[in-house]
Design a protein around this motif. Structure first.
Motif, mmCIF file in Angstrom:
data_model
loop_
_atom_site.group_PDB
_atom_site.id
_atom_site.type_symbol
_atom_site.label_atom_id
_atom_site.label_comp_id
_atom_site.label_asym_id
_atom_site.label_seq_id
_atom_site.Cartn_x
_atom_site.Cartn_y
_atom_site.Cartn_z
ATOM 1 N N ARG A 109 85.207 37.190 -18.023
ATOM 2 C CA ARG A 109 85.837 35.900 -18.546
ATOM 3 C C ARG A 109 85.789 35.750 -20.241
ATOM 4 O O ARG A 109 84.723 36.152 -20.592
ATOM 5 C CB ARG A 109 85.038 34.654 -18.185
ATOM 6 C CG ARG A 109 85.050 34.361 -16.590
ATOM 7 C CD ARG A 109 84.286 33.291 -16.299
ATOM 8 N NE ARG A 109 84.141 32.975 -14.811
ATOM 9 C CZ ARG A 109 85.242 32.266 -13.890
ATOM 10 N NH1 ARG A 109 85.884 31.743 -14.685
ATOM 11 N NH2 ARG A 109 84.878 32.308 -12.829
ATOM 12 N N GLY A 110 86.880 35.398 -20.753
ATOM 13 C CA GLY A 110 86.813 35.174 -22.478
ATOM 14 C C GLY A 110 87.091 36.362 -23.029
ATOM 15 O O GLY A 110 86.715 36.403 -24.263
ATOM 16 N N SER A 111 87.005 37.667 -22.346
ATOM 17 C CA SER A 111 86.888 38.845 -23.100
ATOM 18 C C SER A 111 88.195 39.499 -23.722
ATOM 19 O O SER A 111 89.209 38.846 -23.187
ATOM 20 C CB SER A 111 86.078 40.152 -22.133
ATOM 21 O OG SER A 111 87.050 40.339 -21.186
ATOM 22 N N PHE A 112 88.371 40.404 -24.337
ATOM 23 C CA PHE A 112 89.638 41.182 -24.769
ATOM 24 C C PHE A 112 89.292 42.351 -24.695
ATOM 25 O O PHE A 112 88.753 43.221 -24.951
ATOM 26 C CB PHE A 112 89.678 40.889 -26.562
ATOM 27 C CG PHE A 112 90.902 41.278 -27.006
ATOM 28 C CD1 PHE A 112 91.494 42.348 -26.882
ATOM 29 C CD2 PHE A 112 91.536 40.254 -28.031
ATOM 30 C CE1 PHE A 112 92.754 42.573 -27.279
ATOM 31 C CE2 PHE A 112 92.733 40.563 -28.590
ATOM 32 C CZ PHE A 112 93.428 41.658 -28.129
ATOM 33 N N LEU A 113 90.283 42.826 -23.514
ATOM 34 C CA LEU A 113 90.310 43.909 -23.113
ATOM 35 C C LEU A 113 91.591 44.868 -23.463
ATOM 36 O O LEU A 113 92.693 44.119 -23.388
ATOM 37 C CB LEU A 113 90.310 43.960 -21.419
ATOM 38 C CG LEU A 113 90.623 45.311 -20.647
ATOM 39 C CD1 LEU A 113 89.320 46.258 -20.601
ATOM 40 C CD2 LEU A 113 91.553 45.318 -19.531
ATOM 41 N N THR A 114 91.478 45.892 -23.981
ATOM 42 C CA THR A 114 92.707 46.670 -24.163
ATOM 43 C C THR A 114 92.915 48.006 -23.355
ATOM 44 O O THR A 114 91.855 48.692 -22.821
ATOM 45 C CB THR A 114 92.624 47.410 -25.935
ATOM 46 O OG1 THR A 114 92.824 46.235 -26.823
ATOM 47 C CG2 THR A 114 93.599 48.282 -25.949
ATOM 48 N N LEU A 115 93.902 48.177 -22.556
ATOM 49 C CA LEU A 115 94.394 49.229 -21.779
ATOM 50 C C LEU A 115 95.074 50.067 -22.960
ATOM 51 O O LEU A 115 95.932 50.033 -23.424
ATOM 52 C CB LEU A 115 95.581 48.846 -20.739
ATOM 53 C CG LEU A 115 94.888 47.847 -19.888
ATOM 54 C CD1 LEU A 115 96.019 47.371 -19.130
ATOM 55 C CD2 LEU A 115 93.827 48.164 -19.012
ATOM 56 N N LEU A 116 94.504 51.307 -23.094
ATOM 57 C CA LEU A 116 94.710 52.272 -24.070
ATOM 58 C C LEU A 116 94.954 53.552 -23.427
ATOM 59 O O LEU A 116 94.512 54.081 -22.719
ATOM 60 C CB LEU A 116 93.610 52.542 -25.108
ATOM 61 C CG LEU A 116 93.731 53.551 -26.197
ATOM 62 C CD1 LEU A 116 94.779 53.267 -27.213
ATOM 63 C CD2 LEU A 116 92.487 53.829 -26.841
ATOM 64 N N VAL A 164 94.849 42.540 -6.800
ATOM 65 C CA VAL A 164 94.747 41.783 -8.081
ATOM 66 C C VAL A 164 93.833 40.454 -7.816
ATOM 67 O O VAL A 164 94.454 39.546 -7.072
ATOM 68 C CB VAL A 164 95.934 41.597 -9.042
ATOM 69 C CG1 VAL A 164 95.613 40.970 -10.357
ATOM 70 C CG2 VAL A 164 96.838 42.889 -9.080
ATOM 71 N N LEU A 165 92.618 40.314 -8.545
ATOM 72 C CA LEU A 165 92.008 39.056 -8.002
ATOM 73 C C LEU A 165 92.057 38.348 -9.421
ATOM 74 O O LEU A 165 91.443 38.834 -10.532
ATOM 75 C CB LEU A 165 90.665 39.479 -7.518
ATOM 76 C CG LEU A 165 90.731 39.910 -6.190
ATOM 77 C CD1 LEU A 165 90.614 41.640 -6.276
ATOM 78 C CD2 LEU A 165 89.719 39.519 -5.265
ATOM 79 N N LEU A 166 92.029 36.878 -9.515
ATOM 80 C CA LEU A 166 91.598 36.042 -10.554
ATOM 81 C C LEU A 166 90.661 35.183 -10.100
ATOM 82 O O LEU A 166 90.670 34.333 -9.082
ATOM 83 C CB LEU A 166 93.078 35.354 -10.916
ATOM 84 C CG LEU A 166 92.815 34.314 -12.061
ATOM 85 C CD1 LEU A 166 92.726 35.245 -13.340
ATOM 86 C CD2 LEU A 166 93.978 33.608 -12.507
ATOM 87 N N ASP A 167 89.552 35.296 -10.811
ATOM 88 C CA ASP A 167 88.042 34.588 -10.372
ATOM 89 C C ASP A 167 88.021 34.603 -9.057
ATOM 90 O O ASP A 167 87.548 33.638 -8.368
ATOM 91 C CB ASP A 167 88.448 33.272 -10.861
ATOM 92 C CG ASP A 167 88.804 32.664 -12.150
ATOM 93 O OD1 ASP A 167 87.979 33.495 -12.985
ATOM 94 O OD2 ASP A 167 89.264 31.935 -12.708
ATOM 95 N N GLY A 168 88.143 35.848 -8.528
ATOM 96 C CA GLY A 168 87.790 36.167 -6.746
ATOM 97 C C GLY A 168 88.999 35.863 -6.227
ATOM 98 O O GLY A 168 88.765 36.255 -4.711
ATOM 99 N N LEU A 186 89.337 38.676 -14.382
ATOM 100 C CA LEU A 186 90.244 39.354 -13.720
ATOM 101 C C LEU A 186 89.544 40.531 -12.958
ATOM 102 O O LEU A 186 88.911 41.335 -13.683
ATOM 103 C CB LEU A 186 91.420 39.692 -14.847
ATOM 104 C CG LEU A 186 92.792 40.721 -14.091
ATOM 105 C CD1 LEU A 186 93.426 39.723 -13.185
ATOM 106 C CD2 LEU A 186 93.391 41.057 -15.294
ATOM 107 N N ASP A 187 90.118 40.900 -11.963
ATOM 108 C CA ASP A 187 89.515 41.945 -11.208
ATOM 109 C C ASP A 187 90.646 43.010 -10.655
ATOM 110 O O ASP A 187 91.467 42.437 -9.982
ATOM 111 C CB ASP A 187 88.638 41.798 -10.113
ATOM 112 C CG ASP A 187 87.305 41.498 -10.785
ATOM 113 O OD1 ASP A 187 86.533 42.176 -11.056
ATOM 114 O OD2 ASP A 187 87.031 39.935 -10.677
#
Length: 361
Positions: free
Chosen positions: A33-40, A65-69, A9-10
């Motif tokens: 890809r496959g990561s765990f991102l937190t918006l804090l 907003v881009l998904l896989d480009g 996601l970008d």
């Protein structure tokens, strides 16, 4: 449910404004890809607005907003194929656990046999197979949270979005479910984007954290990077406790704070005004005669016991009140009001940070 590779996601220059008020401004963020991102961030920082933009419930005023480009900015929520878990779980009270989990599959008109198989797999994943015929009111808060997770994952979403999913739980259960959620993420390999205002939760769960304040992205990175090397006062203060020491850079490796010369490891330009962040747990109480890069005398003016640790407030002449955390077990002394102590810390324990930028207008 088979393990899959997550989606990337970008966010590129994402902004949202309401009648001249800026909710988020110029957000550039890459989620691997496959990561765990937190918006804090604190309340009003823009984190939930940003999550709703990712989900498609809010249209950005600018950016993409881009998904896989692929640009999905104009795609409605139902076309994005994202799973979402809300703070209140949003379970249907008149449906059983199995029916709640099957709901996204019914909406997609999957045949009954396919629904049953996927529901069984999703409930196995969250360890709730034995509760399939119960209704939400018969479940604990933690079990309801697991049902919400199963429902969000049952249709194999491209991304899983989590809006403060653990905030309604008590502290002990929240800690237990943090471990379960982290293990679940490892097992299924999907990309998770989480929103929270809880610093400990963000540190525990995330591969990466993006810290927001006043609608701006202040700093992003791995949890240890943000904690050990904050760039601004806000990040240092929000992500854990910190002492802030002001001084003027003198000769190389030294900062003059009033009558106290502090040794630091960071390179600093001479005569530069410096703000240092020093974590309370990096300060030691020095026995008489023990050497340390920095030694500062003071008097204990207050203290508290929190089970695993003592937290002390120590008044110093040049640095003002300083917070010190030390393990309670085998502590070098028992705190008491007015006790004279010597604080010590290494040269690399204190890191320079920038003053905070003003909030977005």
């Amino acid at each position: 449910m088979q393990s899959v590779i997550g989606h990337a996601l970008d966010l590129a220059g994402v902004a949202k404004r309401y009648d001249g008020v800026t909710a988020v401004e110029g957000i550039d963020l890459a989620v691997e890809r496959g990561s765990f991102l937190t918006l804090l961030g604190p309340s009003g920082s823009g984190k939930t607005t940003l999550l709703m933009i990712i989900a498609g419930f809010i249209e950005p005023s600018a950016g993409a907003v881009l998904l896989d480009g692929r640009d999905i900015t104009a795609l409605p929520p139902e076309k994005r194929h994202f799973g979402m878990v809300f703070q209140g779980y949003a379970l249907f009270p008149h449906m059983t656990v199995a029916e709640n989990v099957a709901f996204p599959l019914r909406v997609r008109r999957m045949n009954r046999a396919g629904q049953q198989q996927k529901v069984r797999t999703a409930l196995d994943l969250v360890q709730l197979s034995a509760f399939a015929d119960r209704r939400p009111a018969q479940l604990s808060g933690g079990q309801q949270q697991r049902v919400a997770l199963a429902r969000a994952l049952v249709f194999d979403p491209a991304l899983l979005l989590l809006d403060e999913p653990l905030s309604a739980l008590d502290k002990k259960l929240r800690a237990e479910l943090q471990e379960e959620l982290k293990a679940l993420h490892r097992r299924i390999g999907r990309t998770f984007v989480n929103v929270t205002h809880d610093q400990e939760e963000a540190l525990s769960l995330s591969d990466r954290i993006a810290i927001l304040n006043g609608g701006r992205l202040i700093q992003q990175g791995a949890p240890s990077e943000l904690y050990e090397a904050p760039r601004t006062r806000f990040v240092a203060d929000f992500l854990g406790a910190s002492n802030f020491l002001r001084g003027i850079a003198a000769v190389e490796g030294r900062v003059q704070a009033g009558g106290t010369a502090l040794r630091v490891a960071a390179p600093l330009a001479a005569e530069q005004a410096v703000l240092l962040s020093l974590r309370p747990e990096k300060i030691r109480l020095l026995p008489e005669g023990e050497a340390a890069a920095n030694r500062v005398p003071g008097l204990v003016s207050g203290w508290s016991y929190v089970g695993a640790a003592f937290t002390l407030t120590v008044d110093t002449r040049d640095l003002g009140p300083m917070r010190v955390t030390m393990p309670a077990w085998n502590a070098p002394l028992r705190p008491q009001q007015g006790l004279a102590v010597t604080l010590g810390w290494d040269a690399d324990a204190a890191v320079p940070v920038a003053e905070d930028l003003p909030a977005a207008a």
